[in-house]
Enzyme design. Structure first.
Site, PDB file in Angstrom:
ATOM      1  N   SER A   8       2.287   6.071 -10.552  1.00  0.00           N
ATOM      2  CA  SER A   8       2.850   5.911  -9.207  1.00  0.00           C
ATOM      3  C   SER A   8       2.275   4.670  -8.548  1.00  0.00           C
ATOM      4  CB  SER A   8       2.532   7.133  -8.346  1.00  0.00           C
ATOM      5  OG  SER A   8       2.828   6.823  -6.993  1.00  0.00           O
ATOM      6  N   HIS A  33       6.816   4.872 -11.465  1.00  0.00           N
ATOM      7  CA  HIS A  33       7.198   5.780 -10.375  1.00  0.00           C
ATOM      8  C   HIS A  33       7.076   5.060  -9.029  1.00  0.00           C
ATOM      9  CE1 HIS A  33       7.747   9.884  -8.746  1.00  0.00           C
ATOM     10  NE2 HIS A  33       6.885   9.539  -7.798  1.00  0.00           N
ATOM     11  N   ASP A  35       7.584   5.437  -4.997  1.00  0.00           N
ATOM     12  CA  ASP A  35       7.700   6.413  -3.917  1.00  0.00           C
ATOM     13  C   ASP A  35       8.269   5.768  -2.663  1.00  0.00           C
ATOM     14  OD1 ASP A  35       6.497   8.931  -4.975  1.00  0.00           O
ATOM     15  OD2 ASP A  35       4.812   7.586  -5.356  1.00  0.00           O
ATOM     16  N   MET A  37       9.430   6.432   1.154  1.00  0.00           N
ATOM     17  CA  MET A  37       9.229   7.387   2.262  1.00  0.00           C
ATOM     18  C   MET A  37       9.778   6.775   3.545  1.00  0.00           C
ATOM     19  SD  MET A  37       5.287   8.389   1.513  1.00  0.00           S
ATOM     20  CE  MET A  37       4.705   8.773  -0.133  1.00  0.00           C
ATOM     21  N   HIS A  66      11.520   7.828  -6.569  1.00  0.00           N
ATOM     22  CA  HIS A  66      11.377   9.132  -5.914  1.00  0.00           C
ATOM     23  C   HIS A  66      11.659   8.957  -4.423  1.00  0.00           C
ATOM     24  CE1 HIS A  66       8.329  12.566  -4.781  1.00  0.00           C
ATOM     25  NE2 HIS A  66       9.587  12.890  -4.503  1.00  0.00           N
ATOM     26  N   MET A  68      11.774  10.181  -0.917  1.00  0.00           N
ATOM     27  CA  MET A  68      11.342  11.187   0.062  1.00  0.00           C
ATOM     28  C   MET A  68      11.926  10.762   1.400  1.00  0.00           C
ATOM     29  SD  MET A  68       7.483  11.567  -1.399  1.00  0.00           S
ATOM     30  CE  MET A  68       7.634  10.005  -2.261  1.00  0.00           C
ATOM     31  N   MET A 137       7.203  19.319  -7.383  1.00  0.00           N
ATOM     32  CA  MET A 137       6.072  18.705  -6.672  1.00  0.00           C
ATOM     33  C   MET A 137       4.852  19.609  -6.777  1.00  0.00           C
ATOM     34  SD  MET A 137       6.996  15.736  -5.430  1.00  0.00           S
ATOM     35  CE  MET A 137       5.493  15.417  -4.509  1.00  0.00           C
ATOM     36  N   PHE A 143       1.818  11.763   0.642  1.00  0.00           N
ATOM     37  CA  PHE A 143       0.577  10.995   0.491  1.00  0.00           C
ATOM     38  C   PHE A 143       0.036  11.114  -0.934  1.00  0.00           C
ATOM     39  CE2 PHE A 143       1.050  12.276   4.858  1.00  0.00           C
ATOM     40  CZ  PHE A 143       0.837  11.090   5.551  1.00  0.00           C
ATOM     41  N   GLY A 145      -3.329  10.954  -3.597  1.00  0.00           N
ATOM     42  CA  GLY A 145      -4.724  11.386  -3.549  1.00  0.00           C
ATOM     43  C   GLY A 145      -4.967  12.813  -3.124  1.00  0.00           C
ATOM     44  N   ASP A 171       4.371  15.869 -10.021  1.00  0.00           N
ATOM     45  CA  ASP A 171       3.945  14.740  -9.193  1.00  0.00           C
ATOM     46  C   ASP A 171       2.990  15.245  -8.122  1.00  0.00           C
ATOM     47  OD1 ASP A 171       3.751  12.430  -7.678  1.00  0.00           O
ATOM     48  OD2 ASP A 171       5.845  12.437  -7.023  1.00  0.00           O
ATOM     49  N   GLY A 172       1.755  14.728  -8.172  1.00  0.00           N
ATOM     50  CA  GLY A 172       0.760  15.071  -7.165  1.00  0.00           C
ATOM     51  C   GLY A 172      -0.487  15.672  -7.777  1.00  0.00           C
TER      52      GLY A 172
HETATM   53  C1  DX5 Z   1       3.278  11.881  -3.062  1.00  0.00           C
HETATM   54  C2  DX5 Z   1       3.986  11.011  -4.053  1.00  0.00           C
HETATM   55  C3  DX5 Z   1       3.250  10.835  -5.306  1.00  0.00           C
HETATM   56  C4  DX5 Z   1       1.886  10.209  -5.177  1.00  0.00           C
HETATM   57  C5  DX5 Z   1       1.002  10.854  -6.204  1.00  0.00           C
HETATM   58  O1  DX5 Z   1       4.137  12.275  -2.076  1.00  0.00           O
HETATM   59  O2  DX5 Z   1       5.259  11.531  -4.374  1.00  0.00           O
HETATM   60  O3  DX5 Z   1       4.024  10.145  -6.298  1.00  0.00           O
HETATM   61  O4  DX5 Z   1       1.850   8.816  -5.367  1.00  0.00           O
HETATM   62  O5  DX5 Z   1      -0.281  10.396  -6.041  1.00  0.00           O
HETATM   63  P1  DX5 Z   1      -1.537  11.042  -6.793  1.00  0.00           P
HETATM   64  O6  DX5 Z   1      -1.240  10.932  -8.267  1.00  0.00           O
HETATM   65  O7  DX5 Z   1      -2.650  10.200  -6.331  1.00  0.00           O
HETATM   66  O8  DX5 Z   1      -1.623  12.460  -6.341  1.00  0.00           O
HETATM   67 ZN    ZN Z   2       6.307  10.621  -6.088  1.00  0.00          ZN
END
Ligand code: DX5
Ligand code: ZN
Length: 215
Positions: A8, A33, A35, A37, A66, A68, A137, A143, A145, A171-172
């Site tokens: 990601s 990947h 993201d 948002m 992805h 969101m 998910m 976010f 981390g 993912d996450g």
């Molecule tokens: C969160 C994202 C993820 C995120 C995952 O909403 O969809 O793709 O980057 O980050 P890590 O792998 O750090 O949990």
């Molecule tokens: Zn994601």
């Protein structure tokens, strides 16, 4: 099922995107990947189609986008044109799900649907025949981390039993330990942000994720 690792870019250095993409490409990433948002579907704003289009010019690995965002139907064309290979959006969005899937496929991309941790997996069932992938998910979206939620594993098991050949993405909170739990449950596509980009050796981490997912 093929195991795929999708770093990601949310956890990458946005000031050096080309170098970060090269790390993934040389490190054996199967997907990239991205993201997106909108600050409305999730309480955070990240990157949009123009940045993805610029990244596409310098990377040969397929782009796993992805979304969101609240209205993926309205914005789908922008991401198709930007060079997305897979477009994932959420069952919890405000768009018509069927029409959005059809628009993505008509645009030449693969369509995937995502569910948040508290959304039952049967939300994707009406659309399975058109989907290339389902994203379960393993954190609340928004976010990087965050900590992996093992409570989501029964959904993966249920979906894997129903769809032996479907790509199931998580993912996450995926790292070299949690990847084993998700792999055991039946996932085969693993997004990893912090685990890859906070690593001293991203290529080694990608290889380790792949090895541990198979174990
Ligand atoms: C969160 C994202 C993820 C995120 C995952 O909403 O969809 O793709 O980057 O980050 P890590 O792998 O750090 O949990
Ligand atoms: Zn994601």
């Amino acid at each position: 099922m093929d195991i795929k690792i999708s770093p990601s870019m949310l956890a990458s250095d946005y000031a050096n995107l080309q170098a970060e993409l090269e790390k993934c490409e040389k490190g054996g990433a199967d997907l990239i990947h991205l993201d997106v948002m909108d600050g409305h579907f999730v309480p955070n704003i990240s990157i949009g189609a123009p940045v993805i289009a610029a990244m596409k010019k310098v990377c040969g690995v397929p782009f796993d986008v992805h979304l969101m965002i609240s209205d993926p139907y309205f914005y789908a064309d922008d991401f198709i044109k930007a060079g997305a290979d897979i477009i994932t959006f959420h069952t919890e969005c405000e768009s018509d799900i069927e029409k959005t899937i059809d628009k993505i496929i008509a645009g030449g991309c693969k369509a995937a649907l995502a569910v948040k941790p508290n959304t039952p997996i049967d939300a994707v069932y009406p659309y399975l025949d058109k989907l290339s992938m389902v994203l379960v998910m393993t954190v609340e979206p928004g976010f990087g981390g965050q900590s992996f939620m093992e409570s989501t594993m029964p959904k993966i098991k249920e979906l894997r039993a129903k769809c032996p050949d479907m790509d199931i993405q998580v993912d996450g909170g995926i790292n070299t330990e949690t990847v084993k739990i998700a792999g055991e449950a039946g996932a085969n596509v693993f997004v990893a942000g912090s685990a890859v980009f906070k690593s001293e050796n991203p290529a080694g981490t990608i290889a380790q994720l792949k090895a541990n997912a198979k174990a």
